[in-house]
Design a protein around this motif. Structure first.
Motif, PDB file in Angstrom:
ATOM      1  N   VAL A 198       0.864  -1.191   0.000  1.00  0.00           N
ATOM      2  CA  VAL A 198       0.000   0.000   0.000  1.00  0.00           C
ATOM      3  C   VAL A 198       0.894   1.232   0.000  1.00  0.00           C
ATOM      4  O   VAL A 198       1.718   1.403   0.903  1.00  0.00           O
ATOM      5  CB  VAL A 198      -0.934   0.032   1.225  1.00  0.00           C
ATOM      6  CG1 VAL A 198      -1.770   1.317   1.227  1.00  0.00           C
ATOM      7  CG2 VAL A 198      -1.833  -1.187   1.239  1.00  0.00           C
ATOM      8  N   GLN A 254       0.773   5.304   0.012  1.00  0.00           N
ATOM      9  CA  GLN A 254      -0.099   6.461   0.237  1.00  0.00           C
ATOM     10  C   GLN A 254       0.565   7.722  -0.312  1.00  0.00           C
ATOM     11  O   GLN A 254       1.691   8.057   0.045  1.00  0.00           O
ATOM     12  CB  GLN A 254      -0.413   6.643   1.720  1.00  0.00           C
ATOM     13  CG  GLN A 254      -1.389   7.791   1.980  1.00  0.00           C
ATOM     14  CD  GLN A 254      -1.964   7.767   3.383  1.00  0.00           C
ATOM     15  OE1 GLN A 254      -1.877   6.750   4.080  1.00  0.00           O
ATOM     16  NE2 GLN A 254      -2.568   8.873   3.799  1.00  0.00           N
ATOM     17  N   ARG A 280      -4.700   6.200  -1.342  1.00  0.00           N
ATOM     18  CA  ARG A 280      -3.923   4.972  -1.106  1.00  0.00           C
ATOM     19  C   ARG A 280      -4.010   4.077  -2.337  1.00  0.00           C
ATOM     20  O   ARG A 280      -5.102   3.821  -2.874  1.00  0.00           O
ATOM     21  CB  ARG A 280      -4.476   4.235   0.125  1.00  0.00           C
ATOM     22  CG  ARG A 280      -4.232   4.958   1.436  1.00  0.00           C
ATOM     23  CD  ARG A 280      -4.854   4.229   2.610  1.00  0.00           C
ATOM     24  NE  ARG A 280      -6.322   4.207   2.505  1.00  0.00           N
ATOM     25  CZ  ARG A 280      -7.100   5.208   2.911  1.00  0.00           C
ATOM     26  NH1 ARG A 280      -6.551   6.294   3.433  1.00  0.00           N
ATOM     27  NH2 ARG A 280      -8.414   5.112   2.794  1.00  0.00           N
ATOM     28  N   HIS A 325      -3.302   0.352  -3.692  1.00  0.00           N
ATOM     29  CA  HIS A 325      -3.111  -1.049  -3.283  1.00  0.00           C
ATOM     30  C   HIS A 325      -2.429  -1.793  -4.435  1.00  0.00           C
ATOM     31  O   HIS A 325      -3.061  -2.124  -5.441  1.00  0.00           O
ATOM     32  CB  HIS A 325      -4.465  -1.678  -2.936  1.00  0.00           C
ATOM     33  CG  HIS A 325      -5.173  -0.967  -1.813  1.00  0.00           C
ATOM     34  ND1 HIS A 325      -5.080  -1.358  -0.494  1.00  0.00           N
ATOM     35  CD2 HIS A 325      -5.969   0.144  -1.815  1.00  0.00           C
ATOM     36  CE1 HIS A 325      -5.797  -0.533   0.266  1.00  0.00           C
ATOM     37  NE2 HIS A 325      -6.351   0.383  -0.526  1.00  0.00           N
ATOM     38  N   LYS A 340       3.208  -0.926   4.110  1.00  0.00           N
ATOM     39  CA  LYS A 340       2.654   0.407   3.866  1.00  0.00           C
ATOM     40  C   LYS A 340       3.792   1.417   3.721  1.00  0.00           C
ATOM     41  O   LYS A 340       4.664   1.498   4.577  1.00  0.00           O
ATOM     42  CB  LYS A 340       1.733   0.822   5.012  1.00  0.00           C
ATOM     43  CG  LYS A 340       0.464  -0.017   5.110  1.00  0.00           C
ATOM     44  CD  LYS A 340      -0.444   0.496   6.208  1.00  0.00           C
ATOM     45  CE  LYS A 340      -1.726  -0.336   6.305  1.00  0.00           C
ATOM     46  NZ  LYS A 340      -2.634   0.137   7.370  1.00  0.00           N
TER      47      LYS A 340
END
Length: 568
Positions: A61, A63, A68, A70, A101
């Motif tokens: 992920v 951001q 965001r 994926h 992330k």
């Protein structure tokens, strides 16, 4: 189409390049990425989330701002060295988590550009134009998407189209440069701004006739010079100050005439500074920041001015000085500008000194204060220069005084300061000065007697012509004190003339007696404090004129008699 980025030649064949004035389709390019590491069907958006539809579940992920993405590690890290390092560093912190992330707050170009990057990494076609290529190129360099990591990566492909867009079309060059504003630090570091500036300078200096007047690029202003040479002013004036500086520096290096550069700078300033609010990056900024930006901008304009004499007009420099004083620029810069304008005064016209007053709360049409400062600076310069032509500046300022004297809101102090700014030897006579003073008194009938007297002290009786003196003595707009003084001086002058005449015919004693009687009368009246007494003095002056004429006639008769007796 082949599954690769089209070459510059192929792009030109499919989308022919045309200069902006002549019209034509804009340049665009479709970047075809190499074979993807993961086969995906589509990149789709759901609210603030982007998903890649693929047979393999996402494990990454990323951001960017509030959005965001994926994604899949394999697809992204195989083409981005930067993401590769971040994933490797995060892997040790994730403790076996299925998804990593990453946060990319400082990605050049933001969400739109990252969407193009994701499309490229997954093998989707990337449609780029001159407006989007610079942010994409900066993002590719930020993410380290070079050929060293994967052959046919994004950096070399973006670079190929970027170079073509910059040099193929005048209009596209400006689109690339304008798009650099949102990615300014990276665009400067990657020399995109400099390459655009050099391309603009090259086209402006080598193909001046390629853009016909009256087209899309014509500025429609006949006052800025020959349109054959100034066709590029309009587009350059759309640039913000830092990019404008870069373009001007490039144009200077091309050897463009200083006068043309000066006109271009004046054109840019006229476009940006009449606004009530200062615009930066298409957003209205707060007042304190706007003032700072204006100050920096004015200082930059002063520093980039051509140094050659007469490369910029006196009027433009005065407007620039006015802006500088308003925005509180560095004192050394304002002094430098004042001196430069002062050195040009001897060749200026009255129109050059007319600076519009657009400040809130100021009702005068023209800024007289800025002219006073420059004239005072000129006086200092003239004291150091023995060859200074003061009489030229004297005529200039007298003409300027006559021009601004009619302004109803021109303060007495400003008008008087301008009257007194030059030394007496700057004028051969005070006739023009008297004319300007009379115009000011006529336009300002509500002035007090004291104010009118203070204005009139700038002129002197003996520096006026006979006609001007006669007009002044009959001028009801002048204060009584000045009229009385002029009449007394007129009597003295006539008395002196009568003394000289009577000495030739032995009447000196009678004249002295008349002068003494008349002067005693004036002293007894206390210098005439009413209109009746002024009229009485005028009658006495007329009587003295008649007596003087009689004496002159008598002298002529005596001379004739002397001549006739000599012949006998």
């Amino acid at each position: 189409m082949r599954l690769k980025m089209m070459s510059c030649r192929e792009v030109e064949e499919e989308y022919p390049s045309h200069d902006s004035v002549l019209g034509g389709k804009p340049n665009r390019c479709v970047i075809y990425p190499p074979d993807p590491a993961i086969v995906a069907e589509q990149l789709e958006r759901r609210n603030n989330n982007w998903f890649v539809r693929a047979k393999v579940a996402s494990d990454l992920v990323v951001q960017v701002g509030d959005f965001r993405f994926h994604l899949h590690k394999l697809a992204m890290v195989s083409k981005s060295g930067y993401l590769n390092r971040l994933v490797f560093a995060k892997r040790s912190e994730s403790h076996g988590a299925s998804s990593l992330k990453l946060l990319l707050d400082d990605l050049p170009g933001g969400i739109k550009t990252f969407e193009s990057v994701v499309n490229f990494c997954y093998g989707f076609n990337v449609d780029v134009t001159a407006t989007t290529i610079a942010p994409l190129h900066c993002a590719a360099n930020f993410l380290e998407m070079s050929d060293d990591l994967h052959h046919g990566n994004l950096i070399p492909k973006a670079e190929a189209f970027l170079s073509f867009a910059i040099f193929s079309s005048w209009k596209d060059t400006f689109k690339v440069l304008k798009s650099c504003e949102s990615v300014s630090p990276w665009a400067k570091e990657l020399r995109i701004v400099k390459r655009c500036s050099d391309a603009i300078a090259w086209k402006a200096s080598t193909v001046p006739k390629a853009f016909t007047p009256g087209g899309e690029n014509s500025n429609g202003n006949s006052n800025v010079g020959d349109s054959t040479n100034t066709w590029w002013f309009q587009d350059i004036s759309t640039l913000r100050i830092d990019h404008f500086i870069q373009v001007i520096e490039s144009i200077k290096r091309r050897g463009t005439k200083p006068e043309l550069i000066g006109l271009c700078i004046a054109h840019w300033m006229a476009k940006w500074f009449p606004r009530k609010t200062f615009v930066f990056d298409e957003l209205v900024v707060p007042k304190h920041l706007a003032q700072k930006l204006q100050r920096i901008t004015v200082e930059s304009l002063i520093n980039m001015l051509p140094r050659e004499k007469n490369s910029v007009s006196c009027n433009f420099l005065l407007c620039l000085l006015k802006l500088g004083l308003t925005t509180k620029i560095d004192l050394a810069l304002s002094d430098k500008l004042e001196t430069r304008v002062a050195s040009m005064l001897e060749q200026c016209s009255v129109q050059d000194l007319l600076v519009k007053n657009n400040e809130d709360g100021d009702d005068t049409t023209h800024d007289v204060g800025i002219v006073i400062r420059v004239v005072q600076a000129y006086v200092v310069l003239s004291m150091k220069n023995s060859g200074a032509r003061l009489c030229n500046v004297g005529r200039l300022i007298d003409g300027y005084l006559a021009m601004v004297a009619r302004e109803l809101n021109l303060a007495v102090d400003n008008f008087k300061s301008l009257l007194d700014a030059l030394p007496k030897n700057a004028r051969s006579s005070d006739n023009s000065l008297y004319r300007a003073i009379d115009m000011y008194l006529k336009a300002h009938p509500s002035l007090t007697e004291e104010e009118r007297a203070s204005v009139c002290t700038a002129m002197e009786y003996h520096r006026l012509s006979e006609d001007a003196r006669q007009h002044a003595m009959r001028n009801d707009r002048l204060p009584l004190k000045i009229v009385t003084e002029f009449m007394l001086l007129e009597q003295v002058m006539m008395a002196r003339s009568m003394l000289v005449t009577r000495s030739n015919i032995n009447l000196r004693t009678t004249t002295r007696t008349m002068l003494k009687v008349n002067n005693n009368k004036v002293l007894e009246r206390g210098f005439a404090t009413s209109q009746n007494e002024i009229k009485m003095i005028r009658r006495e002056v007329e009587n003295m004129k008649m007596q003087l004429n009689q004496l002159q006639m008598c002298k002529l008769k005596l001379e004739k008699q002397v001549k006739s007796s000599c012949f006998k």
